[in-house]
Design an enzyme around this catalytic site. Structure first.
Site, PDB file in Angstrom:
ATOM      1  CG  HIS A 107      -8.789  -3.003  -2.600  1.00 22.67           C
ATOM      2  ND1 HIS A 107      -9.508  -2.287  -3.289  1.00 22.67           N
ATOM      3  CD2 HIS A 107      -8.591  -2.341  -1.460  1.00 22.67           C
ATOM      4  CE1 HIS A 107     -10.035  -1.218  -2.570  1.00 22.67           C
ATOM      5  NE2 HIS A 107      -9.439  -1.059  -1.489  1.00 22.67           N
ATOM      6  CG  MET A 108      -8.399  -8.813   2.265  1.00 24.45           C
ATOM      7  SD  MET A 108      -8.875 -10.505   2.329  1.00 24.45           S
ATOM      8  CE  MET A 108     -10.642 -10.774   2.049  1.00 24.45           C
ATOM      9  CG  ASP A 154      -2.092   0.930   1.084  1.00 27.57           C
ATOM     10  OD1 ASP A 154      -3.149   0.611   1.030  1.00 27.57           O
ATOM     11  OD2 ASP A 154      -1.667   2.260   1.052  1.00 27.57           O
ATOM     12  CB  ILE A 155       0.852   4.252  -2.335  1.00 29.44           C
ATOM     13  CG1 ILE A 155       1.653   5.103  -2.894  1.00 29.44           C
ATOM     14  CG2 ILE A 155      -0.479   5.039  -1.833  1.00 29.44           C
ATOM     15  CD1 ILE A 155       1.542   5.610  -4.160  1.00 29.44           C
ATOM     16  CD  GLU A 170      -8.650   5.975   0.180  1.00 30.42           C
ATOM     17  OE1 GLU A 170      -7.639   5.792  -0.784  1.00 30.42           O
ATOM     18  OE2 GLU A 170      -8.772   6.295   1.285  1.00 30.42           O
ATOM     19  CB  VAL A 171      -9.272   1.902  -5.382  1.00 28.78           C
ATOM     20  CG1 VAL A 171      -8.827   1.354  -6.587  1.00 28.78           C
ATOM     21  CG2 VAL A 171      -8.352   2.753  -4.755  1.00 28.78           C
ATOM     22  CG  ASN A 211     -12.591  -0.520   3.572  1.00 28.93           C
ATOM     23  OD1 ASN A 211     -13.068  -0.670   4.843  1.00 28.93           O
ATOM     24  ND2 ASN A 211     -11.271   0.099   3.703  1.00 28.93           N
TER      25      ASN A 211
END
Ligand code: AMP
Length: 117
Positions: free
Chosen positions: A104-105, A33-34, A99-100, A91
């Site tokens: 994704h997990m 994660d960034i 957000e995206v 989420n």
């Protein structure tokens, strides 16, 4: 929900923007994660175009779903997280703060994570 091919994870999958890859197979890509929320913060995404957990769980093949969870376990073991503990987070939708719009997990670990917010 229509899949937005301009989302940031779609761009990562197409190689248009870089990522710090930690795992990849036929169906799955995992990368750091960034904006990490813990010493270990990995995002695991299917390569298929699924906008959310609900899209993935409803429309992905059994192979894709099984492979996704097997990949999570492989990554957790490779990072040596199982003994110290870790957290998996998904989420889904606006109330969750997603957000995206590509399923994704999150894998979080590497410290005592405390209670769920
Ligand atoms: P969520 O709130 O569940 O949708 O999580 C999206 C996550 O994607 C956040 O934790 C972001 O920090 C992360 N993120 C956004 N852009 C990138 C990127 N280019 N590379 C890696 N992680 C990203």
């Amino acid at each position: 929900m229509a899949y937005d091919t301009k989302n940031v994870f779609a761009k990562i999958l197409r190689g248009e923007i870089p990522c710090q890859r930690v795992y990849e197979d036929e169906h799955v890509l995992a990368f750091k994660d960034i904006n990490p929320k813990a010493p270990v913060h990995i995002l695991v995404i299917p390569k298929g175009e699924y906008a959310s957990f609900m899209e993935f769980s409803t429309h992905a093949s059994q192979d894709e779903v099984a492979n996704f969870f097997a990949a999570i376990a492989k990554i957790v073991k490779a990072l040596k997280l199982p003994e110290s503990g870790f957290r998996l987070v998904v989420n889904n939708g606006p109330d969750s703060g997603e957000e995206v719009p590509h399923f994704h997990m999150h894998i979080l670990g590497g410290k005592r994570l405390g209670g769920m917010a």
